[in-house]
Design an enzyme around this catalytic site. Structure first.
Site, PDB file in Angstrom:
ATOM      1  N   GLN A 178      -5.632  -3.199  10.785  1.00  0.00           N
ATOM      2  CA  GLN A 178      -4.538  -2.527  11.480  1.00  0.00           C
ATOM      3  C   GLN A 178      -4.995  -1.246  12.155  1.00  0.00           C
ATOM      4  O   GLN A 178      -4.186  -0.368  12.454  1.00  0.00           O
ATOM      5  CB  GLN A 178      -3.400  -2.218  10.513  1.00  0.00           C
ATOM      6  CG  GLN A 178      -2.761  -3.473   9.958  1.00  0.00           C
ATOM      7  CD  GLN A 178      -1.538  -3.138   9.117  1.00  0.00           C
ATOM      8  OE1 GLN A 178      -0.535  -2.666   9.615  1.00  0.00           O
ATOM      9  NE2 GLN A 178      -1.632  -3.382   7.821  1.00  0.00           N
ATOM     10  N   ASP A 185      -2.035   7.797   3.615  1.00  0.00           N
ATOM     11  CA  ASP A 185      -1.582   6.472   4.086  1.00  0.00           C
ATOM     12  C   ASP A 185      -2.241   6.163   5.437  1.00  0.00           C
ATOM     13  O   ASP A 185      -2.688   7.073   6.135  1.00  0.00           O
ATOM     14  CB  ASP A 185      -0.051   6.471   4.253  1.00  0.00           C
ATOM     15  CG  ASP A 185       0.530   5.043   4.228  1.00  0.00           C
ATOM     16  OD1 ASP A 185      -0.251   4.072   4.136  1.00  0.00           O
ATOM     17  OD2 ASP A 185       1.762   4.908   4.307  1.00  0.00           O
ATOM     18  N   GLU A 186      -2.303   4.902   5.808  1.00  0.00           N
ATOM     19  CA  GLU A 186      -2.847   4.476   7.108  1.00  0.00           C
ATOM     20  C   GLU A 186      -4.230   5.090   7.359  1.00  0.00           C
ATOM     21  O   GLU A 186      -4.531   5.590   8.434  1.00  0.00           O
ATOM     22  CB  GLU A 186      -1.894   4.861   8.250  1.00  0.00           C
ATOM     23  CG  GLU A 186      -0.469   4.341   8.073  1.00  0.00           C
ATOM     24  CD  GLU A 186      -0.313   2.869   8.446  1.00  0.00           C
ATOM     25  OE1 GLU A 186      -1.309   2.241   8.875  1.00  0.00           O
ATOM     26  OE2 GLU A 186       0.818   2.360   8.291  1.00  0.00           O
ATOM     27  N   ARG A 202       5.027  -7.213  11.042  1.00  0.00           N
ATOM     28  CA  ARG A 202       6.213  -6.377  10.832  1.00  0.00           C
ATOM     29  C   ARG A 202       7.409  -7.224  10.392  1.00  0.00           C
ATOM     30  O   ARG A 202       8.420  -6.700   9.939  1.00  0.00           O
ATOM     31  CB  ARG A 202       6.618  -5.620  12.110  1.00  0.00           C
ATOM     32  CG  ARG A 202       5.632  -4.614  12.678  1.00  0.00           C
ATOM     33  CD  ARG A 202       5.121  -3.653  11.655  1.00  0.00           C
ATOM     34  NE  ARG A 202       3.843  -4.131  11.111  1.00  0.00           N
ATOM     35  CZ  ARG A 202       3.347  -3.719   9.955  1.00  0.00           C
ATOM     36  NH1 ARG A 202       3.977  -2.852   9.204  1.00  0.00           N
ATOM     37  NH2 ARG A 202       2.199  -4.178   9.512  1.00  0.00           N
ATOM     38  N   LYS A 222       0.833  -1.206   0.000  1.00  0.00           N
ATOM     39  CA  LYS A 222       0.000   0.000   0.000  1.00  0.00           C
ATOM     40  C   LYS A 222       0.866   1.255   0.000  1.00  0.00           C
ATOM     41  O   LYS A 222       0.640   2.179  -0.774  1.00  0.00           O
ATOM     42  CB  LYS A 222      -0.917   0.012   1.232  1.00  0.00           C
ATOM     43  CG  LYS A 222      -1.942  -1.104   1.252  1.00  0.00           C
ATOM     44  CD  LYS A 222      -2.885  -0.981   2.438  1.00  0.00           C
ATOM     45  CE  LYS A 222      -2.187  -1.112   3.780  1.00  0.00           C
ATOM     46  NZ  LYS A 222      -1.540  -2.415   3.989  1.00  0.00           N
ATOM     47  N   THR A 223       1.847   1.256   0.886  1.00  0.00           N
ATOM     48  CA  THR A 223       2.696   2.444   0.963  1.00  0.00           C
ATOM     49  C   THR A 223       3.522   2.582  -0.316  1.00  0.00           C
ATOM     50  O   THR A 223       3.726   3.673  -0.824  1.00  0.00           O
ATOM     51  CB  THR A 223       3.594   2.370   2.213  1.00  0.00           C
ATOM     52  OG1 THR A 223       2.749   2.258   3.364  1.00  0.00           O
ATOM     53  CG2 THR A 223       4.454   3.607   2.350  1.00  0.00           C
TER      54      THR A 223
END
Ligand code: ATP
Ligand code: MG
Length: 731
Positions: free
Chosen positions: A256, A225-226, A604, A38-39
């Site tokens: 998340q 983002d996020e 992560r 995504k990032t």
């Protein structure tokens, strides 16, 4: 037909990612699991907009979750473009809103050079307002109001527009009036708090069509983002800005979402399609970050949550098969730290880059034992999103007390604590103290002694100073009789230091109290106060060394969006993770958020993920026998290798039935002498169920159950307890 080859940066994307990058017009939501790029999509899209000439650098508004993420994005866009980019509207919500607000400050009743208050200043100002309004501060603590105002600001609600459903009965329904008074004070001071930045900006954009139109012209494209962790006011701000060109691209993952405690609203994702009719939704399903077992474990865990949008996630790495997740059971937190240290050592010997290793904790106090271990092993590390343990404010204060107690000539320490907590030794008193010390050429504490004999101070500060000096003498003398940990605890309590944080209602206060307890715990490992202080001095010095790659320590919350080869996830125990607070709240919602945090933690890791739990933890001064986190049971067993015997009973969930899992799962307290030095107890217990015994502290009782060295005893006086057998004798 020959297609022109795609530019290099597009070739590094898969088909779905590429679609997300190349769909430039109209609203777009990328909804995808962890590590699906995504990032990367957002960064590439940014570069693509510039490369294709769709936008000039200043015509793109890009929101990241942290300043660090913003820096990285700037670098990556620069790398794709092959030149540094300047003048970007790229940063966190706060940073972007602050920059905008400076341009339109007058519309919010401010001047462009307005000050941004930190939470400390904010609390002070709020207190003044409350005092002026005659609020009883004992009954209505400042931080209660601060929280309410923060929530209103997070929801985009200025004073005068609080709907009935959002009102508060704080201070007999005066919260809204106090809010208005506080905002008026802020304006008078030409100041804004963090919450104001977005609130003022949304108000301006809502109220001033001309300003809004200007931003519509400016921002051709918006990137976020996020997105799952945006709160309402952030969402409103975005929606206002996006209504012009409607070219808004948000990326996020509902699994998340871990900031609901700061007002984040997952509903913002669901609302996206409604607010932006015709929005395209792109799903990314290949995870390029982690090996298959790591992914499978994370997916298995998160599948337990009910409120999910549901996503597919499959391994996209070429070398997807890899090591299983490790779940390591340890005796106590020291052993846990040794295990982590040893594995990092081993990995380093194998050539593992230390910068690719992270230890992710649930609660800040947990970093201490790992920091000590890493220092002992000479492994460089850094703590992200917070100070290293011994650099934290409350730890420095506490240590200053100990230093002042031990060394009457330690002026730095004395000065640090002389008026912490506030004891009425204001500027005048301190100036007199310094003057006297200078004139006589003696340390502050000696000069203070002299001042007590004179009339230089008014009665109140004089009494306060006397009390402090007497305290320091008394505590010092206490060291000869009692253990240094007991004395340390007295120092913190009798000086009013602990109380100061107990009274403090800021969100950090609880963590600070935990850190202080952890400090006492650390101290128990040393033979004396002097030895402990020396240790700290060395630890602090050690800090200065080490450049280059370092192990990262941080909370799970701070780790969002990051990735590492090797990830340690310690402390998976009921009451720590999931946190006691989430258990006490009882609702499924809080627990689901903890589970999402676990999901963030596991995802992560690129190659190795080591989860651990300790069977015993010293919490609040007592040994507590812990119960392994329920999340451990929720990991698919086929993806996990368990190491170390499980030293604590590991009860299957069914034992607790289906209902609220809470009460019966709470850790039971094992009483030991307070602050006794950890020592691994012998495991063979010479006791039998039914036997009558005597406990050093609780007296006589009968054993009802035995588990290794732990005895459940029905005491003749008081509640039944679980205790360690070394404190028990046959009666
Ligand atoms: P998170 O949800 O944790 O924020 P994310 O969806 O933002 O994750 P990224 O951080 O963008 O994922 O990507 C995860 C990793 O996968 C990064 O190392 C990234 O460089 C890599 N990656 C992404 N897409 C691809 C691809 N198409 N090919 C190879 N590697 C990729
Ligand atoms: Mg990301």
């Amino acid at each position: 037909m020959t297609a022109t080859p795609a530019p290099d940066y597009l070739a590094r994307l898969n088909a779905e990612q590429r679609a997300a990058v190349e769909t430039l017009d109209g609203p777009l939501l990328v909804l995808a699991g962890a590590g699906t790029g995504k990032t990367r999509v957002l960064t590439t899209r940014f570069a693509h907009l510039l490369m294709t000439g769709r936008a000039q650098p200043h015509q793109v508004l890009a929101v990241t979750f942290t300043n660090k993420a913003a820096r990285e994005m700037r670098e990556r866009v620069g790398a794709i473009l092959g030149r540094p980019v300047e003048g970007l509207w790229l940063g966190t919500f706060h940073a972007l809103a602050a920059r905008m607000l400076r341009r339109h400050a007058e519309l919010a009743g401010l001047r462009p050079d307005f000050t941004i208050l930190d939470p400390d200043d904010q609390a002070r100002l709020l207190k003044q307002v409350m005092e002026a309004e005659g609020v009883d501060l004992k009954r209505w603590p400042v931080n209660g109001l601060m929280g309410i105002i923060q929530r209103w600001k997070d929801r985009g609600l200025p004073p005068g527009r609080i709907p009935a459903a959002e009102s508060s009965d704080y201070a007999n329904h005066r919260a809204e009036a106090l809010y208005a008074a506080y905002q008026a004070r802020l304006a008078a001071l030409n100041a804004a708090d963090f919450g104001d930045l977005l609130l003022h900006m949304t108000e301006i954009l809502r109220g001033d069509a001309e300003v809004l139109a200007r931003y519509h012209r400016l921002f051709r494209y918006i990137l976020v983002d996020e997105y799952q962790d945006t709160n309402l006011v952030q969402y409103l701000w975005l929606r206002l800005l996006a209504q012009g060109h409607r070219n808004i691209c948000c990326v996020g993952d509902d699994d998340q979402s871990i900031y609901s405690w700061r007002g984040a609203e997952i509903e913002n994702i669901l609302r996206f399609e409604k607010d932006f009719p015709g929005a395209r939704i792109v799903r990314l399903e290949s995870n390029y970050r982690s090996t298959r077992p790591i992914l499978a474990a994370a997916s298995g865990l998160i599948a337990r949550n009910e409120g999910r949008l549901g996503k597919t996630l499959r391994p996209g790495r070429g070398d997807a098969e890899g090591e299983k997740i490790r779940v390591v059971s340890l005796w106590d937190s020291e052993e846990e730290a040794r295990m982590v240290g040893a594995r990092i050592e081993a990995a380093r010997r194998e050539g593992q880059d230390l910068g690719e290793i992270a230890i992710l904790v649930r609660a800040g106090f947990q970093t201490r034992s790992f920091e000590e271990r890493l220092i002992a092993l000479g492994i460089p590390y850094r703590v992200f999103g917070g100070a290293k343990f011994y650099e934290r404010l409350e730890i420095r204060d506490a240590v200053a007390y100990f230093r002042a107690m031990m060394n009457p000539a330690d002026d730095l320490a004395f000065e640090r604590i002389v008026n912490v907590p506030k004891r009425g030794l204001g500027e005048t008193a301190l100036a007199a103290l310094h003057r006297a010390a200078r004139e006589q050429g003696v340390p502050l504490r000696l000069a203070a002694q002299g001042l007590l004999q004179s009339e230089a101070l008014r009665p109140k500060p004089r009494a306060a100073l006397r009390e402090l000096l007497e305290g320091l003498e008394r505590w010092r003398a206490g060291l000869d009789g009692e253990g240094h940990v007991v004395v340390a605890q007295q120092v913190l309590e009798e000086s009013g230091y602990t109380e100061m944080w107990k009274q403090d209602r800021s969100p950090e206060a609880a963590g600070r109290l935990d850190n202080l307890k952890e400090l006492l715990r650390a101290m128990a490992e040393f033979g004396s106060m002097a030895a402990f202080l020396e240790h700290i001095a060395l630890v602090m010095e050690n800090d200065e060394a080490a450049e280059g790659a370092r192990v990262s320590l941080m909370t799970l919350h701070a780790a969002k969006g990051l990735e590492f080869d090797m990830v340690f996830l310690p402390g998976w125990e009921e009451g720590l993770f999931p946190s006691q607070r989430s258990l006490d709240e009882g609702g499924a919602k809080a627990l689901e958020e903890e589970r999402r945090l676990a999901y963030v933690g596991i995802t992560r890791a690129r190659r190795r993920c080591i989860i651990s739990h300790a069977a015993n933890r010293r919490i609040y001064g007592n040994w507590t026998s812990t119960i392994p986190s329920r999340f451990l049971d929720e990991l698919p067993p086929e993806e996990v290798v368990r190491e170390g015997e499980a030293p604590a009973p590991h009860l299957p969930h069914s034992v607790f039935g289906g209902g609220p899992l809470i009460a019966s799962r709470r850790p039971r307290v094992i009483e030991a002498g307070p602050w006794e030095v950890a020592e691994r107890p012998a495991r063979a217990a010479p006791f039998a169920v039914g036997q009558r015994v005597f406990h050093q502290k609780f007296g006589y009782g009968r054993i009802t159950a035995i588990e290794e060295d732990r005895l459940d005893i029905a005491f003749e006086k008081g509640d039944p307890k679980r205790v360690l057998d070394r404190f028990v004798e046959p009666a």
